[in-house]
Design a protein around this motif. Structure first.
Motif, mmCIF file in Angstrom:
data_model
loop_
_atom_site.group_PDB
_atom_site.id
_atom_site.type_symbol
_atom_site.label_atom_id
_atom_site.label_comp_id
_atom_site.label_asym_id
_atom_site.label_seq_id
_atom_site.Cartn_x
_atom_site.Cartn_y
_atom_site.Cartn_z
ATOM 1 N N GLU A 32 0.832 -1.208 0.000
ATOM 2 C CA GLU A 32 0.000 0.000 0.000
ATOM 3 C C GLU A 32 0.865 1.256 0.000
ATOM 4 O O GLU A 32 0.620 2.187 -0.771
ATOM 5 N N LEU A 33 1.872 1.278 0.842
ATOM 6 C CA LEU A 33 2.746 2.448 0.926
ATOM 7 C C LEU A 33 3.573 2.635 -0.338
ATOM 8 O O LEU A 33 3.807 3.764 -0.770
ATOM 9 N N ARG A 34 4.016 1.554 -0.931
ATOM 10 C CA ARG A 34 4.824 1.665 -2.154
ATOM 11 C C ARG A 34 4.000 2.150 -3.333
ATOM 12 O O ARG A 34 4.550 2.678 -4.296
ATOM 13 N N ASP B 241 1.951 4.539 -3.067
ATOM 14 C CA ASP B 241 1.889 5.985 -2.838
ATOM 15 C C ASP B 241 3.176 6.600 -3.388
ATOM 16 O O ASP B 241 4.262 6.097 -3.169
ATOM 17 N N SER C 286 4.572 9.418 -2.612
ATOM 18 C CA SER C 286 5.282 10.354 -1.733
ATOM 19 C C SER C 286 6.541 9.727 -1.128
ATOM 20 O O SER C 286 6.623 8.524 -0.904
ATOM 21 N N ALA D 203 5.904 8.047 2.285
ATOM 22 C CA ALA D 203 5.334 6.702 2.197
ATOM 23 C C ALA D 203 6.414 5.682 1.862
ATOM 24 O O ALA D 203 6.443 4.585 2.439
ATOM 25 N N ARG D 204 7.300 6.025 0.946
ATOM 26 C CA ARG D 204 8.390 5.104 0.604
ATOM 27 C C ARG D 204 9.315 4.887 1.795
ATOM 28 O O ARG D 204 9.763 3.766 2.044
#
Length: 88
Positions: free
Chosen positions: A39-41, A43, A45, A48-49
């Protein structure tokens, strides 16, 4: 290590192995963390990374503790894993 490690056999013990319940809980948490990383990857931003990388490092560390199996793990390792499973 990468997220593929949760598919590896983490313990050689069977259902009677005292570490089996902990192993199952570690695997379940690892799957939740893998989903969060994906999910974060997705994104774009930087924050997030960065968070995805932090979670990946934490996951790798935890899976490193259990890779050799929990049946012969030291008590402090088992406690560390128990504490890890409880957070997040």
């Amino acid at each position: 290590m990468t997220t593929e490690h949760t598919n590896e056999q983490l313990s050689s013990g069977g259902p009677g192995d005292p570490g089996q319940e902990l192993e199952d809980r570690v695997r379940a948490k690892a799957k939740r963390m893998e989903a969060k990383i994906l999910e974060l990857r997705a994104d774009a931003s930087e924050s997030a990374r960065t968070k995805a990388d932090e979670i990946q490092r934490e996951l790798d560390e935890a899976l490193g503790h259990v890779k050799e199996g929990l049946s012969n793990a030291r008590e402090e390792t088992l406690q560390t894993l128990n504490d890890w499973v409880k957070k997040m």
